[in-house]
Design a protein around this motif. Structure first.
Motif, PDB file in Angstrom:
ATOM      1  N   ILE A  34       0.846  -1.201   0.000  1.00 36.11           N
ATOM      2  CA  ILE A  34       0.000   0.000   0.000  1.00 36.11           C
ATOM      3  C   ILE A  34       0.878   1.247   0.000  1.00 36.11           C
ATOM      4  O   ILE A  34       0.432   2.324  -0.379  1.00 36.11           O
ATOM      5  CB  ILE A  34      -0.948  -0.022   1.219  1.00 36.11           C
ATOM      6  N   GLY A  35       2.131   1.102   0.380  1.00 38.80           N
ATOM      7  CA  GLY A  35       3.046   2.232   0.452  1.00 38.80           C
ATOM      8  C   GLY A  35       3.249   2.929  -0.878  1.00 38.80           C
ATOM      9  O   GLY A  35       3.472   4.136  -0.916  1.00 38.80           O
ATOM     10  N   ALA A  36       3.161   2.205  -1.979  1.00 33.14           N
ATOM     11  CA  ALA A  36       3.317   2.832  -3.296  1.00 33.14           C
ATOM     12  C   ALA A  36       2.181   3.813  -3.555  1.00 33.14           C
ATOM     13  O   ALA A  36       2.396   4.917  -4.065  1.00 33.14           O
ATOM     14  CB  ALA A  36       3.366   1.764  -4.382  1.00 33.14           C
ATOM     15  N   ILE A  37       0.981   3.432  -3.186  1.00 36.68           N
ATOM     16  CA  ILE A  37      -0.175   4.313  -3.358  1.00 36.68           C
ATOM     17  C   ILE A  37      -0.045   5.529  -2.446  1.00 36.68           C
ATOM     18  O   ILE A  37      -0.316   6.655  -2.860  1.00 36.68           O
ATOM     19  CB  ILE A  37      -1.476   3.542  -3.075  1.00 36.68           C
ATOM     20  N   LEU A  38       0.377   5.298  -1.205  1.00 34.09           N
ATOM     21  CA  LEU A  38       0.566   6.413  -0.276  1.00 34.09           C
ATOM     22  C   LEU A  38       1.644   7.369  -0.775  1.00 34.09           C
ATOM     23  O   LEU A  38       1.530   8.587  -0.617  1.00 34.09           O
ATOM     24  CB  LEU A  38       0.924   5.889   1.113  1.00 34.09           C
ATOM     25  N   GLY A  39       2.693   6.827  -1.379  1.00 36.72           N
ATOM     26  CA  GLY A  39       3.754   7.663  -1.921  1.00 36.72           C
ATOM     27  C   GLY A  39       3.275   8.536  -3.068  1.00 36.72           C
ATOM     28  O   GLY A  39       3.640   9.709  -3.169  1.00 36.72           O
ATOM     29  N   ILE A  40       2.444   7.976  -3.932  1.00 34.65           N
ATOM     30  CA  ILE A  40       1.899   8.759  -5.050  1.00 34.65           C
ATOM     31  C   ILE A  40       1.010   9.879  -4.525  1.00 34.65           C
ATOM     32  O   ILE A  40       1.087  11.022  -4.994  1.00 34.65           O
ATOM     33  CB  ILE A  40       1.140   7.833  -6.022  1.00 34.65           C
ATOM     34  N   ILE A  41       0.189   9.585  -3.544  1.00 33.59           N
ATOM     35  CA  ILE A  41      -0.659  10.618  -2.943  1.00 33.59           C
ATOM     36  C   ILE A  41       0.204  11.675  -2.266  1.00 33.59           C
ATOM     37  O   ILE A  41      -0.091  12.874  -2.329  1.00 33.59           O
ATOM     38  CB  ILE A  41      -1.661   9.982  -1.957  1.00 33.59           C
ATOM     39  N   GLY A  42       1.304  11.248  -1.632  1.00 29.50           N
ATOM     40  CA  GLY A  42       2.218  12.196  -1.000  1.00 29.50           C
ATOM     41  C   GLY A  42       2.854  13.146  -1.999  1.00 29.50           C
ATOM     42  O   GLY A  42       3.021  14.342  -1.718  1.00 29.50           O
ATOM     43  N   ILE A  43       3.202  12.648  -3.184  1.00 27.47           N
ATOM     44  CA  ILE A  43       3.787  13.503  -4.226  1.00 27.47           C
ATOM     45  C   ILE A  43       2.751  14.501  -4.736  1.00 27.47           C
ATOM     46  O   ILE A  43       3.061  15.682  -4.947  1.00 27.47           O
ATOM     47  CB  ILE A  43       4.349  12.643  -5.374  1.00 27.47           C
ATOM     48  N   ILE A  44       1.518  14.055  -4.912  1.00 30.78           N
ATOM     49  CA  ILE A  44       0.453  14.960  -5.359  1.00 30.78           C
ATOM     50  C   ILE A  44       0.216  16.057  -4.328  1.00 30.78           C
ATOM     51  O   ILE A  44       0.085  17.235  -4.666  1.00 30.78           O
ATOM     52  CB  ILE A  44      -0.836  14.165  -5.645  1.00 30.78           C
ATOM     53  N   LEU A  45       0.197  15.673  -3.044  1.00 36.22           N
ATOM     54  CA  LEU A  45       0.001  16.677  -1.990  1.00 36.22           C
ATOM     55  C   LEU A  45       1.192  17.619  -1.884  1.00 36.22           C
ATOM     56  O   LEU A  45       1.024  18.786  -1.526  1.00 36.22           O
ATOM     57  CB  LEU A  45      -0.269  15.997  -0.650  1.00 36.22           C
ATOM     58  N   TYR A  46       2.393  17.141  -2.184  1.00 37.24           N
ATOM     59  CA  TYR A  46       3.556  18.031  -2.210  1.00 37.24           C
ATOM     60  C   TYR A  46       3.360  19.133  -3.234  1.00 37.24           C
ATOM     61  O   TYR A  46       3.604  20.306  -2.947  1.00 37.24           O
ATOM     62  CB  TYR A  46       4.835  17.246  -2.533  1.00 37.24           C
ATOM     63  N   LYS A  47       2.935  18.754  -4.423  1.00 43.51           N
ATOM     64  CA  LYS A  47       2.767  19.742  -5.493  1.00 43.51           C
ATOM     65  C   LYS A  47       1.693  20.761  -5.122  1.00 43.51           C
ATOM     66  O   LYS A  47       1.881  21.970  -5.306  1.00 43.51           O
ATOM     67  CB  LYS A  47       2.410  19.027  -6.798  1.00 43.51           C
ATOM     68  N   LYS A  48       0.573  20.283  -4.587  1.00 43.83           N
ATOM     69  CA  LYS A  48      -0.494  21.200  -4.193  1.00 43.83           C
ATOM     70  C   LYS A  48      -0.056  22.117  -3.057  1.00 43.83           C
ATOM     71  O   LYS A  48      -0.354  23.312  -3.067  1.00 43.83           O
ATOM     72  CB  LYS A  48      -1.738  20.414  -3.775  1.00 43.83           C
ATOM     73  N   SER A  49       0.653  21.557  -2.077  1.00 44.74           N
ATOM     74  CA  SER A  49       1.067  22.378  -0.939  1.00 44.74           C
ATOM     75  C   SER A  49       2.138  23.390  -1.319  1.00 44.74           C
ATOM     76  O   SER A  49       2.121  24.521  -0.828  1.00 44.74           O
ATOM     77  CB  SER A  49       1.566  21.501   0.209  1.00 44.74           C
ATOM     78  N   SER A  50       3.041  23.026  -2.220  1.00 46.02           N
ATOM     79  CA  SER A  50       4.074  23.981  -2.616  1.00 46.02           C
ATOM     80  C   SER A  50       3.462  25.155  -3.382  1.00 46.02           C
ATOM     81  O   SER A  50       3.864  26.304  -3.180  1.00 46.02           O
ATOM     82  CB  SER A  50       5.166  23.308  -3.437  1.00 46.02           C
ATOM     83  N   ASN A  51       2.483  24.890  -4.226  1.00 49.03           N
ATOM     84  CA  ASN A  51       1.789  25.986  -4.906  1.00 49.03           C
ATOM     85  C   ASN A  51       1.026  26.865  -3.915  1.00 49.03           C
ATOM     86  O   ASN A  51       1.017  28.085  -4.032  1.00 49.03           O
ATOM     87  CB  ASN A  51       0.820  25.436  -5.959  1.00 49.03           C
ATOM     88  N   GLU A  52       0.399  26.227  -2.938  1.00 48.46           N
ATOM     89  CA  GLU A  52      -0.365  26.970  -1.934  1.00 48.46           C
ATOM     90  C   GLU A  52       0.553  27.797  -1.031  1.00 48.46           C
ATOM     91  O   GLU A  52       0.207  28.912  -0.643  1.00 48.46           O
ATOM     92  CB  GLU A  52      -1.183  25.982  -1.111  1.00 48.46           C
ATOM     93  N   ILE A  53       1.721  27.266  -0.712  1.00 45.99           N
ATOM     94  CA  ILE A  53       2.677  27.988   0.134  1.00 45.99           C
ATOM     95  C   ILE A  53       3.172  29.244  -0.579  1.00 45.99           C
ATOM     96  O   ILE A  53       3.282  30.312   0.022  1.00 45.99           O
ATOM     97  CB  ILE A  53       3.845  27.061   0.533  1.00 45.99           C
ATOM     98  N   ILE A  54       3.462  29.115  -1.856  1.00 50.27           N
ATOM     99  CA  ILE A  54       3.919  30.278  -2.622  1.00 50.27           C
ATOM    100  C   ILE A  54       2.816  31.331  -2.705  1.00 50.27           C
ATOM    101  O   ILE A  54       3.070  32.526  -2.544  1.00 50.27           O
ATOM    102  CB  ILE A  54       4.369  29.835  -4.035  1.00 50.27           C
ATOM    103  N   ARG A  55       1.589  30.883  -2.918  1.00 50.33           N
ATOM    104  CA  ARG A  55       0.483  31.818  -3.106  1.00 50.33           C
ATOM    105  C   ARG A  55       0.080  32.519  -1.820  1.00 50.33           C
ATOM    106  O   ARG A  55      -0.196  33.717  -1.818  1.00 50.33           O
ATOM    107  CB  ARG A  55      -0.711  31.069  -3.682  1.00 50.33           C
TER     108      ARG A  55
END
Length: 91
Positions: free
Chosen positions: A29-50
């Motif tokens: 299940i860790g592979a799925i969690l890792g993919i979700i973690g990468i997606i949340l990284y991208k969303k959070s980095s955009n939100e942090i900049i904004r």
């Protein structure tokens, strides 16, 4: 009386780190969690900049842990398949 408003830590970056760490330790299940973690990284980095929030370090750590977790999970799955295929002999 002066009110100081400190910047908040982005919640998505903390969740990204949590999922990245979990992807290191939970098999399959860790592979799925890792993919979700990468997606949340991208969303959070955009939100942090904004929004000028804090938590960029948490987001980057989540990305690194997610990538390592996905790599470990893929190697584990590949090893599992290789282990199962070695025992089969056809005559």
């Amino acid at each position: 009386m002066e009110i100081r408003k400190e910047p908040q830590v982005n919640t998505k970056s903390a969740i990204s780190l949590t999922l990245g760490v979990l992807s290191l330790f939970i098999p399959f299940i860790g592979a799925i969690l890792g993919i979700i973690g990468i997606i949340l990284y991208k969303k959070s980095s955009n939100e942090i900049i904004r929004t000028q929030q804090q938590g960029k370090g948490l987001a980057i750590s989540g990305l690194v842990c997610s990538i390592i977790g996905i790599s470990i999970q893929l190697l584990m799955i590949l090893g599992f398949v290789a282990f199962l295929s070695v025992g089969t002999v056809r005559e």
